[in-house]
Structures are given as C-alpha cells and as structure tokens.
Design a protein around this motif. Sequence first.
Motif, PDB file in Angstrom:
ATOM      1  N   LYS A 182      52.987  54.575  29.228  1.00 57.61           N
ATOM      2  CA  LYS A 182      53.443  55.476  30.287  1.00 57.61           C
ATOM      3  C   LYS A 182      53.181  54.835  31.640  1.00 57.61           C
ATOM      4  O   LYS A 182      52.134  54.234  31.868  1.00 57.61           O
ATOM      5  CB  LYS A 182      52.708  56.812  30.191  1.00 57.61           C
ATOM      6  N   ARG A 183      54.154  54.955  32.531  1.00 61.77           N
ATOM      7  CA  ARG A 183      53.990  54.512  33.919  1.00 61.77           C
ATOM      8  C   ARG A 183      53.980  55.738  34.820  1.00 61.77           C
ATOM      9  O   ARG A 183      54.823  56.620  34.691  1.00 61.77           O
ATOM     10  CB  ARG A 183      55.107  53.560  34.330  1.00 61.77           C
ATOM     11  N   VAL A 184      53.022  55.766  35.755  1.00 63.07           N
ATOM     12  CA  VAL A 184      52.904  56.881  36.694  1.00 63.07           C
ATOM     13  C   VAL A 184      52.980  56.326  38.110  1.00 63.07           C
ATOM     14  O   VAL A 184      52.197  55.440  38.482  1.00 63.07           O
ATOM     15  CB  VAL A 184      51.590  57.657  36.488  1.00 63.07           C
ATOM     16  N   SER A 205      57.185  62.478  28.787  1.00 58.83           N
ATOM     17  CA  SER A 205      57.900  61.440  29.534  1.00 58.83           C
ATOM     18  C   SER A 205      57.146  60.114  29.510  1.00 58.83           C
ATOM     19  O   SER A 205      55.933  60.062  29.352  1.00 58.83           O
ATOM     20  CB  SER A 205      58.106  61.892  30.977  1.00 58.83           C
ATOM     21  N   ARG A 206      57.896  59.029  29.712  1.00 62.74           N
ATOM     22  CA  ARG A 206      57.311  57.681  29.733  1.00 62.74           C
ATOM     23  C   ARG A 206      57.183  57.132  31.150  1.00 62.74           C
ATOM     24  O   ARG A 206      56.434  56.197  31.389  1.00 62.74           O
ATOM     25  CB  ARG A 206      58.164  56.731  28.888  1.00 62.74           C
ATOM     26  N   SER A 207      57.950  57.688  32.085  1.00 60.74           N
ATOM     27  CA  SER A 207      57.887  57.255  33.481  1.00 60.74           C
ATOM     28  C   SER A 207      57.840  58.497  34.362  1.00 60.74           C
ATOM     29  O   SER A 207      58.793  59.278  34.399  1.00 60.74           O
ATOM     30  CB  SER A 207      59.107  56.397  33.833  1.00 60.74           C
ATOM     31  N   VAL A 208      56.725  58.678  35.062  1.00 59.41           N
ATOM     32  CA  VAL A 208      56.479  59.923  35.786  1.00 59.41           C
ATOM     33  C   VAL A 208      56.321  59.653  37.279  1.00 59.41           C
ATOM     34  O   VAL A 208      55.548  58.783  37.687  1.00 59.41           O
ATOM     35  CB  VAL A 208      55.209  60.624  35.264  1.00 59.41           C
ATOM     36  N   LEU A 209      57.045  60.411  38.081  1.00 62.19           N
ATOM     37  CA  LEU A 209      56.875  60.388  39.529  1.00 62.19           C
ATOM     38  C   LEU A 209      55.952  61.535  39.911  1.00 62.19           C
ATOM     39  O   LEU A 209      56.155  62.668  39.487  1.00 62.19           O
ATOM     40  CB  LEU A 209      58.229  60.548  40.225  1.00 62.19           C
ATOM     41  N   VAL A 210      54.923  61.233  40.703  1.00 58.66           N
ATOM     42  CA  VAL A 210      53.996  62.260  41.189  1.00 58.66           C
ATOM     43  C   VAL A 210      54.009  62.204  42.712  1.00 58.66           C
ATOM     44  O   VAL A 210      53.706  61.161  43.299  1.00 58.66           O
ATOM     45  CB  VAL A 210      52.567  62.031  40.667  1.00 58.66           C
ATOM     46  N   VAL A 245      51.049  52.595  41.765  1.00 56.25           N
ATOM     47  CA  VAL A 245      51.584  52.617  40.400  1.00 56.25           C
ATOM     48  C   VAL A 245      50.470  52.314  39.403  1.00 56.25           C
ATOM     49  O   VAL A 245      49.719  51.353  39.577  1.00 56.25           O
ATOM     50  CB  VAL A 245      52.718  51.585  40.227  1.00 56.25           C
ATOM     51  N   LEU A 246      50.374  53.135  38.369  1.00 60.18           N
ATOM     52  CA  LEU A 246      49.426  52.902  37.281  1.00 60.18           C
ATOM     53  C   LEU A 246      50.175  52.863  35.958  1.00 60.18           C
ATOM     54  O   LEU A 246      51.060  53.681  35.715  1.00 60.18           O
ATOM     55  CB  LEU A 246      48.361  53.998  37.229  1.00 60.18           C
ATOM     56  N   ASP A 247      49.813  51.897  35.115  1.00 70.12           N
ATOM     57  CA  ASP A 247      50.402  51.769  33.786  1.00 70.12           C
ATOM     58  C   ASP A 247      49.349  52.082  32.733  1.00 70.12           C
ATOM     59  O   ASP A 247      48.226  51.563  32.790  1.00 70.12           O
ATOM     60  CB  ASP A 247      50.946  50.354  33.571  1.00 70.12           C
ATOM     61  N   PHE A 248      49.713  52.913  31.777  1.00 69.14           N
ATOM     62  CA  PHE A 248      48.817  53.328  30.699  1.00 69.14           C
ATOM     63  C   PHE A 248      49.358  52.793  29.376  1.00 69.14           C
ATOM     64  O   PHE A 248      50.518  53.027  29.038  1.00 69.14           O
ATOM     65  CB  PHE A 248      48.719  54.853  30.639  1.00 69.14           C
TER      66      PHE A 248
END
Length: 373
Positions: free
Chosen positions: A78-80, A218-223, A257-260
């Motif tokens: 997941k990317r946030v 979701s796999r790509s999240v905008l916060v 950006v953080l990737d999990f």
Amino acid sequence: MISITPTTLVLHRNPSFFFFFPSTTTRPNPTYPSFFTVRSSSSSSASSTSLQELEKEQGELRSELYASAPFLPIKSAKRVILVRHGQSTWNEEGRIQGSSDFSVLTKKGEAQAETSRQMLIDDSFDACFSSPLIRSKRTAEIIWGSRETELITDSDLREIDLYSFQGLLKHEGKAKFGPAFRQWQVDAANFNIDGHYPVRELWARARSCWTRILLHESRSVLVVAHNAVNQALVATAIGLGTEYFRILLQSNCGVSVLDFTPQPEGRSPFICLNRLNQTPNSPIAAGSSGGRKTSNRIILACHGYTQSNPEASTSGDLPMNMLGIIQSQKTAELLLDLKVSSIISSPKKACFETAMAISRIAWVLTVCHAMWR
C-alpha cells in the motif's frame, strides 16, 4: 524521563529511500503487545510491565504507548500520500488555527491545491481520506477532481486540538497565557492546556487513523489533512515519539509519501518513507519550511548505485556504475538553483564521485569551498 520501546527499530538505507522496520532479533506479536520494555534515564536496568500497569502508574504517557505500538499486519502493498491543505485565511493572518473550522482557503491556497493536483496527476489513487475541516476538505476536492469515488472524511484527521489557544494571534497567545505559551513553543510534547496534552492526544489519534487507512481495501491512498496531524502520521509510522513534533514540518500543499510492504507470518509491515514534504517547487528550495523561515540548511544526499549488485551489502569501497553516475547527475541538476557554501563527503569512492558531480555545477553558480572527509 522515561522512554517506552515496544520493539527495536532498525534504519535500513538504499540509494533512494530510508526503510524503518522491526529488528529481526525482536519480532513483535502481530496484535498489540501486552508487554513493553521501559528504559529510564536514571537507571541502566530495564524492566518489563504490563500495559495495564503502565497505564495505571504512568497515565500521562498513555498516548505514547499507543503511538509506539507495532502496526497490524497488512495483506498487500500500500502507498499512502499525505498532503497538507493549501494556505488558509488564518495562515495568512498568523492566527492559531488548531482544530477550529473558521478559516477557508485563500486564492493562493486554491492555486497551491491545483498545482499539487497537477503534480500528482500520474498517481492512480483508489481512495481519499480527508480531514472534515473546510480548508482541508476543499484542498482534497481540488486534488481529487472528478473521480466518482466519494471522499472519506475522518474526524481524527482534524488538526491538533489547541483548546483556548485557537483563534488567537500568536502575540495574543503569548500575552494572555505567558508560561503556557512558552512551553508550547519550547516543549510541545509536555505542553498542557485546559487539562489536555494536545501533542500526546495527536499521536494517539494518528495511530487510530493508520488502523483505518491500512485496513482499507485500496492500494494507493490520498490523505489530505494538516501540518501537525501529518507530522504525527509520519512519526508514528516510522516509530518516532512526540519529542519529534515540529521536526517533520509540512508546507502548505507539501507531499509526503509512505510505502507499506506486507511481511510473512502476520508481522508488522516494512515501512518506507519515500518522500518528505515535497513541494510543487524544488524540494530543496531555500526560504522556508512548513511556513517557518530558515537560516541554515543541511541537505543529505546518498551516493548513486555502485558497481556491485544494487541489492547487495553496503560494505566495501566501490565506484558508481552507469546508473549511479546518472543518479548523481540528476541530483546535481536538482540543486541547480541552490547556493552551496560547502560540501562534506565521505571518503568512499561512490560518495566522493557523487559530491564531485554536485560540486561541478555548484562551482559554476557560486563560490563553493568543498571539504572532503
């Protein structure tokens, strides 16, 4: 002073990113741990006690306990992307906003949001979480554009609660609250107002937000949220406590950006801080950071890939390969508009080569005194 460490953290580096993940020598339980290691500055010995006992004996540290607990496992990568709202009317006035909802975006703030939308246009988001506050929600609407999926508003993404401070100009806060305002400026982690510890509460809220964000399909999240709460989100993700408040500042419409990455056996995910406070301008442009003026700036650059396998150990003293040379040239181009007064380098070949690539351009633009170590 007491620091609470539920698991050992290791900082792992490659030429592009910093990775933070639990040490292989200490594997946390996939659920929230019932025991923490407590280290005290007054004693070299460590003791273990249950979370319930700690809450009873050290109630004021409750938010730090939840902030430092390992993350629940995830099933897929997941990317946030964290974005701060554009300039607001109270930003412009220098008024303390906190979680109040009386300010709106200025024309400059609307333009910043549009620029961020264009900067993120190639990112394919599956979901957008937003603070419910007007200035943040409007920024989210601009960046989210015409996507059919509705925004997800989350109250825990609101800005830090500053209670009686909210709505005051900074000089008014200083005049009215004196020592309390001074503590807010110099020791925010222990700042208390109206019976609350705002920064500790913020860290606890950030943990709560991460649970919902990571459990979302979701796999790509905008916060889209605010400076302080986005700081707390980054800090809790990489295992930093409340003492790091104001260290991870985010500018208006800055992007982090953080990737999990999921791990086997239900372990906490690997967490990569991919970008921090990238702005529509050059990410290293001088002038200000998070809305605060800066006088000195240190830029840390890692060397490019070496002639060994890029995934291999970082030991040895090898020169860069062709990809590394290209990377160093791109870094030099990124620094074109920056006045560099000195360069300090490791004596390792790849580091020296990268520093030389930067200095060749810096010498053209300004007098640069290189220092090699």
